[in-house]
Enzyme design. Structure first.
Site, PDB file in Angstrom:
ATOM      1  N   ASN A  12      -6.204  -5.109 -15.496  1.00 16.94           N
ATOM      2  CA  ASN A  12      -6.318  -3.703 -15.091  1.00 16.94           C
ATOM      3  C   ASN A  12      -5.364  -2.921 -15.996  1.00 16.94           C
ATOM      4  O   ASN A  12      -4.158  -2.913 -15.761  1.00 16.94           O
ATOM      5  CB  ASN A  12      -5.923  -3.557 -13.615  1.00 16.94           C
ATOM      6  CG  ASN A  12      -5.804  -2.101 -13.183  1.00 16.94           C
ATOM      7  OD1 ASN A  12      -6.271  -1.196 -13.878  1.00 16.94           O
ATOM      8  ND2 ASN A  12      -5.183  -1.876 -12.030  1.00 16.94           N
ATOM      9  N   LYS A  14      -4.947   0.133 -16.326  1.00 18.51           N
ATOM     10  CA  LYS A  14      -4.494   1.427 -15.783  1.00 18.51           C
ATOM     11  C   LYS A  14      -4.612   2.484 -16.882  1.00 18.51           C
ATOM     12  O   LYS A  14      -5.468   2.352 -17.765  1.00 18.51           O
ATOM     13  CB  LYS A  14      -3.072   1.309 -15.214  1.00 18.51           C
ATOM     14  CG  LYS A  14      -2.951   0.123 -14.260  1.00 18.51           C
ATOM     15  CD  LYS A  14      -1.735   0.140 -13.399  1.00 18.51           C
ATOM     16  CE  LYS A  14      -1.755  -1.088 -12.491  1.00 18.51           C
ATOM     17  NZ  LYS A  14      -0.654  -1.117 -11.549  1.00 18.51           N
ATOM     18  N   HIS A  99      -8.077   0.682  -5.462  1.00 16.27           N
ATOM     19  CA  HIS A  99      -6.732   0.303  -5.909  1.00 16.27           C
ATOM     20  C   HIS A  99      -5.706   1.137  -5.138  1.00 16.27           C
ATOM     21  O   HIS A  99      -5.949   2.314  -4.845  1.00 16.27           O
ATOM     22  CB  HIS A  99      -6.584   0.518  -7.414  1.00 16.27           C
ATOM     23  CG  HIS A  99      -5.333  -0.091  -7.954  1.00 16.27           C
ATOM     24  ND1 HIS A  99      -4.113   0.536  -7.823  1.00 16.27           N
ATOM     25  CD2 HIS A  99      -5.099  -1.272  -8.572  1.00 16.27           C
ATOM     26  CE1 HIS A  99      -3.178  -0.257  -8.354  1.00 16.27           C
ATOM     27  NE2 HIS A  99      -3.754  -1.345  -8.818  1.00 16.27           N
ATOM     28  N   GLU A 101      -3.167   2.625  -6.031  1.00 17.20           N
ATOM     29  CA  GLU A 101      -2.777   3.884  -6.683  1.00 17.20           C
ATOM     30  C   GLU A 101      -3.809   4.973  -6.409  1.00 17.20           C
ATOM     31  O   GLU A 101      -3.466   6.156  -6.305  1.00 17.20           O
ATOM     32  CB  GLU A 101      -2.575   3.630  -8.194  1.00 17.20           C
ATOM     33  CG  GLU A 101      -1.300   2.821  -8.439  1.00 17.20           C
ATOM     34  CD  GLU A 101      -1.299   1.948  -9.682  1.00 17.20           C
ATOM     35  OE1 GLU A 101      -2.141   2.155 -10.575  1.00 17.20           O
ATOM     36  OE2 GLU A 101      -0.436   1.055  -9.761  1.00 17.20           O
ATOM     37  N   GLU A 171      -3.564  -7.063  -3.171  1.00 10.95           N
ATOM     38  CA  GLU A 171      -2.451  -6.565  -3.972  1.00 10.95           C
ATOM     39  C   GLU A 171      -1.427  -5.881  -3.065  1.00 10.95           C
ATOM     40  O   GLU A 171      -1.585  -4.704  -2.719  1.00 10.95           O
ATOM     41  CB  GLU A 171      -2.965  -5.540  -4.996  1.00 10.95           C
ATOM     42  CG  GLU A 171      -3.939  -6.112  -5.996  1.00 10.95           C
ATOM     43  CD  GLU A 171      -3.947  -5.301  -7.291  1.00 10.95           C
ATOM     44  OE1 GLU A 171      -3.829  -5.913  -8.350  1.00 10.95           O
ATOM     45  OE2 GLU A 171      -4.046  -4.069  -7.228  1.00 10.95           O
ATOM     46  N   GLY A 177       3.695  -3.639 -10.107  1.00 14.86           N
ATOM     47  CA  GLY A 177       4.516  -2.998 -11.123  1.00 14.86           C
ATOM     48  C   GLY A 177       6.008  -3.059 -10.840  1.00 14.86           C
ATOM     49  O   GLY A 177       6.790  -2.383 -11.488  1.00 14.86           O
ATOM     50  N   SER A 215       2.487  -8.044 -10.057  1.00 11.57           N
ATOM     51  CA  SER A 215       3.520  -8.719 -10.855  1.00 11.57           C
ATOM     52  C   SER A 215       3.174 -10.165 -11.207  1.00 11.57           C
ATOM     53  O   SER A 215       4.050 -11.019 -11.237  1.00 11.57           O
ATOM     54  CB  SER A 215       4.886  -8.620 -10.166  1.00 11.57           C
ATOM     55  OG  SER A 215       5.291  -7.258 -10.067  1.00 11.57           O
TER      56      SER A 215
HETATM   57  P1  PGA Z   1       0.983  -5.319 -12.015  1.00 11.49           P
HETATM   58  O1  PGA Z   1      -0.266  -4.477 -11.440  1.00 11.49           O
HETATM   59  O2  PGA Z   1       0.425  -6.647 -12.498  1.00 11.49           O
HETATM   60  O3  PGA Z   1       1.519  -4.479 -13.140  1.00 11.49           O
HETATM   61  O4  PGA Z   1       1.949  -5.483 -10.900  1.00 11.49           O
HETATM   62  C1  PGA Z   1      -1.323  -5.090 -10.757  1.00 11.49           C
HETATM   63  C2  PGA Z   1      -2.325  -4.031 -10.356  1.00 11.49           C
HETATM   64  O5  PGA Z   1      -1.930  -2.933  -9.956  1.00 11.49           O
HETATM   65  O6  PGA Z   1      -3.566  -4.271 -10.429  1.00 11.49           O
END
Ligand code: PGA
Length: 260
Positions: A12, A14, A99, A101, A171, A177, A215
């Site tokens: 992903n 982003k 997601h 976000e 997630e 993140g 992560s």
């Molecule tokens: P990350 O994000 O691996 O940077 O923690 C995962 C995601 O949001 O899909």
């Protein structure tokens, strides 16, 4: 303990990447993916403007591609929105929906996420439906209630056949993140719970791929992917680094040997 399902690792990106840098990353991932065992699938979800680039550079490779969001509407006067059919025009395989976000910054309810999942399926793509709890929800013991409800709202609008064609990504919001992944035990526990919710929808739905995200790095991927109900990962930050992403795919490949 491993399981008999294939593994799937999806990046992903982003809101990262530009045309020139993407080319090296996409070509590097396509090249590296050739060495992976057959039992591991690989995908990258890119920003919408780069779907054409993904088609051009990944077409014919082992790596699938997709989008990170989609409109809940089929078409019409929705300025700035991108329809699932438009994403399908670029031969995408996946679209992430729900997601955290999107839920947090764009106020997406599970009802909206469910409508998006339906649009993605109707366009012939696979929705990657994200669920996850906040730290506050985890600390108050509400994890299963929260992720169960998020998943159930989506399953409720899908037929059993449709539900069998989705991918679910767990997630935890506190792990995204932050560098602080869920432990393999914490993740497995939630995955096992989600598996029972899928099973409740119908026998065909129980083997839907359940990805862990938050992560994931080369250092913790193998341990996570060894868990009985973890079928792969949704990878944010580490998917922007060719070497890290391929190392995570290789870790999934090790767990996929049983089915290759
Ligand atoms: P990350 O994000 O691996 O940077 O923690 C995962 C995601 O949001 O899909």
């Amino acid at each position: 303990m491993s399981n008999q399902r294939s593994k799937l690792v999806v990046g992903n990106w982003k809101m990262h990447g530009r045309l020139a840098a993407n080319a090296a990353l996409l070509q590097g991932v396509a090249r590296g993916a050739q060495a992976l065992p057959r039992g591991v699938g690989v995908g990258v979800c890119v920003p919408h403007p780069y779907l054409a680039q993904a088609l051009a550079l990944l077409g014919g490779s082992r790596v699938a591609w997709g989008a990170q969001d989609v409109s809940a509407h089929e078409q019409g006067a929705f300025t700035g929105e991108v329809a699932a059919g438009m994403i399908a025009d670029f031969e995408a395989a996946y679209a992430i929906v729900g997601h955290s976000e999107r839920r947090a910054y764009h106020g997406e309810s599970s009802g909206v996420v469910a409508a998006k999942a339906q649009r993605v399926l109707a366009a012939g793509l696979t929705p990657i439906v994200c669920v996850g709890e906040t730290l506050e929800e985890r600390e108050s013991g509400a994890t299963e209630r929260v992720v169960g409800a998020q998943l159930d709202v989506v399953l409720a609008v899908l037929s059993v056949d449709e539900a069998a064609r989705i991918v679910v990504a767990y997630e935890p919001v506190w792990a995204i993140g932050t560098g602080k992944s869920a432990s393999s035990e914490q993740a497995q526990q939630v995955h096992a719970f989600l598996r029972t919710r899928l099973a409740a929808k119908g026998a065909q739905v129980v083997n839907v791929p359940l990805l862990y995200g938050g992560s994931v790095k080369p250092e913790n991927a193998a341990e996570l992917f060894r868990q009985a109900d973890i079928d792969g990962g949704l990878i944010g930050g580490a998917s922007l680094k060719e070497g890290d992403f391929l190392a995570i795919c290789a870790a999934a490949g090790a767990g996929a040997d049983v089915v290759s």
